[in-house]
Design a protein around this motif. Structure first.
Motif, PDB file in Angstrom:
ATOM      1  N   LEU A 143       0.826  -1.208   0.000  1.00  0.00           N
ATOM      2  CA  LEU A 143       0.000   0.000   0.000  1.00  0.00           C
ATOM      3  C   LEU A 143       0.859   1.257   0.000  1.00  0.00           C
ATOM      4  O   LEU A 143       0.596   2.205  -0.756  1.00  0.00           O
ATOM      5  N   TRP A 144       1.881   1.291   0.863  1.00  0.00           N
ATOM      6  CA  TRP A 144       2.643   2.537   0.949  1.00  0.00           C
ATOM      7  C   TRP A 144       3.538   2.780  -0.270  1.00  0.00           C
ATOM      8  O   TRP A 144       4.120   3.851  -0.400  1.00  0.00           O
ATOM      9  N   LYS A 145       3.620   1.797  -1.161  1.00  0.00           N
ATOM     10  CA  LYS A 145       4.341   2.022  -2.420  1.00  0.00           C
ATOM     11  C   LYS A 145       3.439   2.644  -3.484  1.00  0.00           C
ATOM     12  O   LYS A 145       3.911   3.005  -4.563  1.00  0.00           O
ATOM     13  N   GLN A 146       2.136   2.736  -3.182  1.00  0.00           N
ATOM     14  CA  GLN A 146       1.194   3.348  -4.107  1.00  0.00           C
ATOM     15  C   GLN A 146       1.109   4.858  -3.848  1.00  0.00           C
ATOM     16  O   GLN A 146       1.659   5.374  -2.872  1.00  0.00           O
ATOM     17  N   ARG A 147       0.399   5.538  -4.704  1.00  0.00           N
ATOM     18  CA  ARG A 147       0.142   6.965  -4.506  1.00  0.00           C
ATOM     19  C   ARG A 147      -1.163   7.092  -3.738  1.00  0.00           C
ATOM     20  O   ARG A 147      -2.226   6.710  -4.242  1.00  0.00           O
TER      21      ARG A 147
END
Length: 805
Positions: free
Chosen positions: A120-124
């Motif tokens: 998730l935290w690799k997404q925008r």
């Protein structure tokens, strides 16, 4: 042969056809190309749009019947097609949260935190109003996941809680920084290796750059199943569907407030637990199971006149160590290095300072966290004055406690939070209310431990309480009472520790001399400071408590009028007697290195009388017995030391048989010496030994456990012995004392109040003193017997103090 046109198959069978649905579920179970079947190859060949249609349809069907299976379909697609993971991450995570409510809780949370959150935290990400369903927004060829604030808070809380439970501190920091980075604090994910102060400074600089996107806040019906729980932010951030210039600042302030509170509070939890371990000396190689236990106790300066104890010999009292500790600027305001005091190297290398520097630094780091929260609270109130901050959140500390409670921390970690908060308050006593708060927090630890004991919890690892921890908390409470001027309550708290602590058998004057040296060292190192720490072993704590109690009793004697609480009715004889009994431990030290004993003898001679009928059975040092005997025989002091229950009174007339004064005269002992004889039918023992017939409500010392639970588990026919925290004013740990005295003692008390009080011949006192002196001169009191005598005396002292209150 599988159909090549999925739309044709759907038209032929209908959208609600069972065969069609079963086919889609079967097709979704072959997402992984590693299976290498016709079905998996067929699914892999489908366009992304049709794949998404299949996943959406299958997930919608399974959510109402088997949400774990629905999650497995989403997870397989995310794993196989990571480029399209953004479409299903949130839904998969919310299904896992639902799965965590069942029997597979640990596995679901593990996958959520260790696998999906990193994706998730690799997404925008962009945050929006609480209660708004998650969505996908595309702009300039980029995809953004829109997450409501309350759901983001839930994800962050679950991740932090998981790593806090497992004591994986680096992972807590990594997760927190990564989550905050993707929601607006851009760049902090690359700073997870820096110190907490650098990260806090970065948060402070970036908080005003956060943005909140404007989307339709109306929740969709199909998302009701997995709506996250509401938070305090929901009614505020979902207050309007349009972010105007006026309220945009308010909303972003609330988001920054939420994010930073969770980031800083989780960091505090780490420092608090490390501080707890350091206080209990749990990671010291010297504290192996076969060695004496140790802990770090607080040293607090008693600077104001109403707080300082008058002492006869400063270097020999516990207050000599309390006269120095970290200044009001530390550790709550700045880091303290022992080397900064520019003391001699031999002082800094003293065993009493082992681990102190590192421990104070941990407390200082915890103080940094609290300080950031205070500044954040002030910033938020000033930036969003339209919000009723006190009405919604209480104050900064109440919100801190709410976040801590939301983590549902393990038993020992929550105790660590309370310990660190208490010591932080104790380190800055000049701040109004801090000492009261420190007392309340320390008492909360005792209540929690007592609650676990009463619930009959087994000694699982989660509830293992370090041996010295509870005693250290009780000692801190005694120190706090001393600081606020409640001398009598402080005396009682220390007496409680001594009454249940397993006193080492080899305790002697050398330990008291060593403590005097340690006191001097600590006072030198922490001169002009309000707080410090000192490393003590079991022996060291016992010596400190004995000194503390003797000095406190001496100070109570010196007080003039206005005595409060439990000691209001205690006379000089009782306090002096208690000091005499306690000075038997390390006797040569008290006799030759302090003037406490000389002062007591001097005051006895001035008063010309000493009446204490409850201490003779506890005295076993020949020097003390000989001095008392000489004073009595020389008629310098009239000693009244014989307990009334060991004397017979005149026979009472039978109430059923009236008699006149002429036929049944009531003779006093002076008129008829034959009225004085032992109460038992057997001849009196050759040596005065009343200790065998003491208050039977006190548990047998030989059956006590060596742990601090000792007294709390003992029951007798007359009373339940007191709980280990001994706080009479609080229902959770109220003491159950005997409802009535033994009949024989009650009768004696009644006779003592008659018009003809008991008369004890001078010769009998001399004889008892002489016999007891001869016995202990010939055969020294063995250490284990001395320990039993002292602790029995202290238990009765605590009981009497409670009765007097």
């Amino acid at each position: 042969m599988l159909p090549s046109n999925l739309s044709f198959y759907r038209q032929s069978h209908g959208n609600n056809n069972e065969a069609y649905n079963d086919y889609l579920i079967e097709l979704a179970s072959h997402i992984d190309p590693g299976i290498d079947t016709d079905t998996s190859r067929f699914f892999q060949a489908l366009p992304a749009f049709i794949q998404s249609t299949i996943i959406d349809t299958v997930t919608a069907q399974l959510e109402s019947t088997d949400f774990l299976k629905a999650y497995q379909v989403l997870y397989a697609y995310i794993q196989t097609y990571p480029r399209h993971a953004y479409k299903y991450l949130i839904r998969a995570m919310k299904l896992l949260i639902l799965g965590a409510r069942g029997d597979d809780k640990e596995r679901c949370i593990n996958i959520l935190v260790t696998n999906l959150l990193p994706r998730l935290w690799k997404q925008r990400l962009q945050l929006t109003f609480s209660g708004t369903p998650p969505s996908i927004r595309s702009s300039d060829g980029k995809h953004y996941i829109i997450i409501p604030c309350n759901l983001f808070e839930e994800f962050l809380r679950l991740g932090q809680r998981y790593y806090l439970d497992h004591r994986q501190w680096d992972e807590v920091v990594k997760l927190t920084c990564a989550m905050l980075d993707c929601c607006g604090y851009e760049g902090i994910a690359q700073l997870d290796f820096l110190s907490h102060t650098n990260r806090f400074q970065f948060l402070n600089e970036q908080r005003e750059t956060l943005t909140l996107v404007d989307v339709d806040p109306t929740p969709s019906d199909k998302d009701d199943l997995t709506q996250p729980p509401p938070t305090r932010l929901k009614p505020l951030i979902s207050a309007t569907s349009v972010l105007t210039d006026g309220n945009r600042q308010t909303m972003t302030t609330l988001v920054a407030f939420m994010c930073e509170y969770m980031a800083v509070t989780s960091q505090f939890a780490q420092f608090a637990f490390e501080y707890y371990q350091a206080i209990c000396v749990l990671q010291d190689s010297r504290s192996a199971a076969d060695q004496e236990k140790a802990c770090l106790i607080p040293i607090c300066s008693i600077t104001s006149p109403h707080r300082r104890l008058p002492t006869a010999s400063t270097s020999s009292t516990p207050t000599s160590a309390l006269d120095g500790s970290p200044s009001s600027d530390e550790p709550a305001r700045k880091k303290t290095r022992l080397a900064a005091h520019h003391q001699d190297d031999h002082l800094l290398q003293s065993s009493c300072l082992a681990g102190v520097d590192q421990t104070l630094q941990l407390l200082s780091k915890a103080a940094d966290c609290m300080r950031h929260l205070v500044h954040l609270w002030d910033w938020a109130q000033a930036r969003a004055p339209g919000i009723d901050w006190p009405g919604l959140f209480g104050d900064w500390e109440q919100e801190f406690k709410r976040v801590i409670d939301s983590y549902q921390l393990p038993f020992d970690m929550y105790n660590a939070i309370l310990l660190a908060r208490s010591d932080l308050c104790l380190s800055t006593p000049s701040v109004s209310g801090n000492l009261s708060k420190a007392l309340k927090l320390s008492q909360s630890i005792c209540d929690r431990i007592e609650t676990q004991r009463r619930q009959g919890k087994d000694m699982a690892q989660e509830y293992n309480i370090p041996f010295m921890f509870a005693f250290r908390v009780l000692y801190t409470i005694g120190v706090i009472y001393l600081l606020v001027g409640s001398l009598q309550q402080s005396t009682l708290e220390i007496a409680i520790i001594l009454s249940v602590f397993p006193i080492p058998q080899d305790l002697d004057e050398r330990d008291f001399i060593a403590d005097q040296t340690d006191c001097h060292t600590a006072a030198t190192v922490f001169r002009d400071h309000d707080f410090g720490l000192m490393h003590v072993t079991q022996k060291g704590l016992m010596v400190r408590c004995i000194k503390h109690l003797i000095v406190s009793l001496d100070s109570e004697i010196a007080q003039r009028g206005g005595m409060a609480s439990i000691d209001a009715a205690m006379r000089w004889d009782e306090k002096a007697g208690s000091m005499i009994v306690l000075m038997q431990y390390g006797w040569p030290y008290w006799n030759t290195r302090t003037d406490f004993w000389d002062k007591i003898i001097r005051q006895m001679k001035e008063r010309r009388t000493f009446k204490n009928r409850h201490i003779l059975e506890y005295i076993f040092v020949p020097d003390i017995l000989k001095t008392l005997l000489d004073l009595h025989d020389a008629k310098q002091v009239a000693m009244d030391l014989i307990a009334p229950e060991y004397l017979l009174q005149a026979p009472r007339p039978d109430p059923a048989t009236p008699s006149s004064p002429s036929t049944s005269p009531r003779l006093t002992p002076s008129q008829d010496p034959h009225l004085l004889r032992p109460m038992a039918t057997k001849p009196p023992p050759p040596i005065y030994e009343p200790a065998a017939l003491l208050n039977t409500a006190v548990p047998s010392m030989t059956t006590m456990s060596p742990s601090w639970y000792a007294a709390s588990t003992q029951n007798t026919s007359q009373a339940n012995w007191m709980s280990p925290s001994f706080y009479y004013s609080r229902p959770a740990t109220a003491v159950v004392l005997p409802s009535k005295k033994p009949a024989i003692i009650k009768d004696l008390d009644q006779n003592a109040s008659d018009a003809h009080p008991l008369f004890i011949p001078v010769e009998l006192v001399s004889k008892c003193l002489d016999q007891r002196h001869k016995r202990y001169s010939q055969t020294r009191c063995p250490p284990h017997r001395a320990r039993i005598i002292i602790q029995r005396f202290l238990k009765n002292m605590v009981i009497k103090a409670n009765e007097d209150s």
